[in-house]
Design an enzyme around this catalytic site. Structure first.
Site, mmCIF file in Angstrom:
data_model
loop_
_atom_site.group_PDB
_atom_site.id
_atom_site.type_symbol
_atom_site.label_atom_id
_atom_site.label_comp_id
_atom_site.label_asym_id
_atom_site.label_seq_id
_atom_site.Cartn_x
_atom_site.Cartn_y
_atom_site.Cartn_z
ATOM 1 N N ASP A 293 1.154 -1.314 0.098
ATOM 2 C CA ASP A 293 -0.135 0.012 -0.073
ATOM 3 C C ASP A 293 0.777 1.276 0.004
ATOM 4 O OD1 ASP A 293 -2.762 1.075 0.364
ATOM 5 O OD2 ASP A 293 -1.951 1.942 1.987
ATOM 6 N N GLU A 340 0.797 -0.500 -5.155
ATOM 7 C CA GLU A 340 -0.048 0.295 -5.185
ATOM 8 C C GLU A 340 0.329 1.663 -5.638
ATOM 9 O OE1 GLU A 340 -2.214 3.288 -4.463
ATOM 10 O OE2 GLU A 340 -1.803 2.827 -2.059
ATOM 11 N N ASP A 393 -11.335 1.947 -1.143
ATOM 12 C CA ASP A 393 -11.163 3.552 -0.825
ATOM 13 C C ASP A 393 -12.092 4.124 -1.724
ATOM 14 O OD1 ASP A 393 -9.638 3.732 1.257
ATOM 15 O OD2 ASP A 393 -7.748 3.892 0.084
#
Length: 493
Positions: A293, A340, A393
């Site tokens: 991430d 990501e 998200d």
């Protein structure tokens, strides 16, 4: 990575009678659904114990598993609990939303009962588990025991300076004083990993693998920072000097102030990046593919002065780049990663992604800005990438189409040839399945055609995130057949 597809489904979102998803019956049924629908991957959000705000990206430990996910019915089957001890409690009244306050209040008294019955029965196995996980389990269990002793407050505010600063004499003294609680928290991790390994073996037997997140940062209020402060940018009394965030952009005028402590990359490099090696090794025990991430933070990261109320005054500072990534690739040569690479990108970030060889991410909900660069359109996807409609998200498809400009909606409708008969959700699933990306992942909410109220997280907000849960009995044979047909058509089975 071969051409394939999967579903993003948080463990917390599975149905169960006990307020939150667990590694029990519904998890096994979900694996069966993945198999029946031709999916190769189950993507999860982080599985760690959550702290304030209930975010899986803010955990008390980067290594531990959440006690919330320990299945209580399996504990009854093991005779560690009685059914009457778990059925009469208030786990929340809405099966479509997790009530974390009620889960917290009800679960730990029940787990104490399981500990009392199981500590002697499993003494040898727990001792072996403790030895195998000695690099983190003792610090984590003591951290949680002391945290409980001081009313669950952040370690920054513990009144005893010696234990707050992790001084060895205090660590030994509190370990003896709180031995019962330390043993309890070790036992919970034993239960978690015991149930996880059984679920993972079952999934692998069905041809299903797991994708899991490693958030780039850890929480300030965590055993990781408390026990190893030398690896973080901390000042006097181990208080951060600067914290993590991202700068202002078109979506957030103040930027995003995450508040995580930043790494002392010089100290980590001097240690051979041992902390990161241990961290990835811990994640490997859970997942088959690791999604890093906020990958761009390895190239450079936004450092905000500690105490600021917004991220505006931050500054870019250099990250470890290929120095760290090279170590991880060499150490874990057979492990697969996903980067990501969303958010604020630069040529330097793009070069780092290219040099790493990791697949990046393509988000269809970002693809149809008629005045933008359109770099996420399906025809621009490359094989070494992962295509998503949206991540945790982002809004659901049905929420997204209500929020974008009409010109973008018309462009998306034309591009993907959306029809009333197929609908927006399945039209976008078709577009993602048909992309050149080796892997396509869809949120479960979009398979179920759920509205924006089922969104998992709205970044920068508090109070309503991480709550969505799938209702029981929605995974029927017809839905699996429909998804499998799309998957086979685009050669992802």
């Amino acid at each position: 990575m071969t051409r394939s597809s999967g579903i993003l489904m948080p463990m917390s979102s599975l149905p169960s009678p006990y307020g939150i998803g667990t590694m029990g019956k519904s998890a096994y049924q979900f694996v069966d659904f993945l198999k029946a629908s031709g999916q190769s991957y189950w993507q999860l959000l982080p599985l760690g114990p959550t702290s304030f705000g209930d975010s899986p990206y803010s955990s008390f430990s980067t290594f531990a598993g959440s006690p919330y996910y320990i299945d209580l019915d399996l504990l009854c089957k093991d005779k560690l609990l009685k059914k009457s001890e778990i059925t009469g409690r208030d786990w929340g009244s809405d099966p479509a939303h997790a009530d974390y306050a009620k889960v917290f209040a009800g679960r730990f008294p029940v787990l104490r009962l399981a500990f009392a019955r199981g500590r002697e029965r499993y003494a040898e196995e727990v001792a072996a588990f403790r030895r195998d996980n000695a690099s983190w389990i003792e610090n984590y269990a003591l951290f949680m025991a002391v945290k409980s002793h001081f009313g669950m407050g952040s370690w920054i505010d513990w009144p005893d300076e010696d234990i707050r600063l992790h001084r060895s004499a205090a660590v030994a003294a509190y370990g003896e004083k709180l031995k019962e609680d330390v043993d309890f928290y070790v036992f919970l991790q034993f239960l978690f990993f015991r149930q996880w390994e059984a679920l993972r073996d079952y999934a692998h037997g069905k041809g299903v693998s797991f994708i899991g997140d490693v958030p780039i940062y850890v929480a300030l209020d965590s055993a990781d920072v408390w026990s190893e402060p030398k690896f973080f940018q901390l000042g006097a009394e181990n208080v951060p000097t600067e914290v993590a965030g991202v700068p202002p952009d078109a979506f957030t005028e103040d930027g995003q102030l995450w508040g995580n402590p930043l790494y002392d990359w010089d100290a980590m490099k001097a240690d051979g990046y041992g902390w990161w090696i241990r961290r990835v090794d811990g994640a490997r025990k859970l997942y088959d593919i690791i999604r890093i991430d906020h990958f761009r933070g390895f190239e450079s990261y936004w450092a905000v002065p500690y105490g600021d109320s917004t991220a505006k005054r931050g500054r870019w500072k250099p990250g470890p780049g290929m120095d760290l990534i090279g170590v991880l690739k060499n150490w874990f040569s057979g492990l697969r990663f996903i980067a990501e690479d969303l958010g604020y990108t630069t040529p330097e970030v793009e070069k780092l992604l290219s040099d790493s060889g990791f697949p990046g991410m393509k988000i269809l909900e970002f693809a149809f800005d008629a005045e933008g660069e359109l770099r996420y359109l399906p025809h621009k996807c490359v094989p070494n990438s992962v295509c998503y409609i949206g991540t945790h998200d982002n809004d659901t498809v049905l929420g997204w189409i209500k929020s974008i400009p009409k010109k973008d909606l018309r462009f998306a409708e034309r591009y993907m040839r959306i029809t009333p008969e197929e609908g927006w959700c399945w039209g976008m699933i078709r577009a993602g399945m048909g992309s050149a990306s080796d892997l396509f992942v869809v949120q479960m909410q979009d398979v179920l055609e759920l509205p924006g109220s089922a969104r998992m997280n709205s970044p920068g907000t508090l109070g309503t995130n991480w709550q969505w849960r799938m209702l029981p009995d929605v995974l029927d044979k017809e839905l699996a057949k429909k998804l499998r047909e799309y998957t086979r058509t685009y050669r992802r089975c």
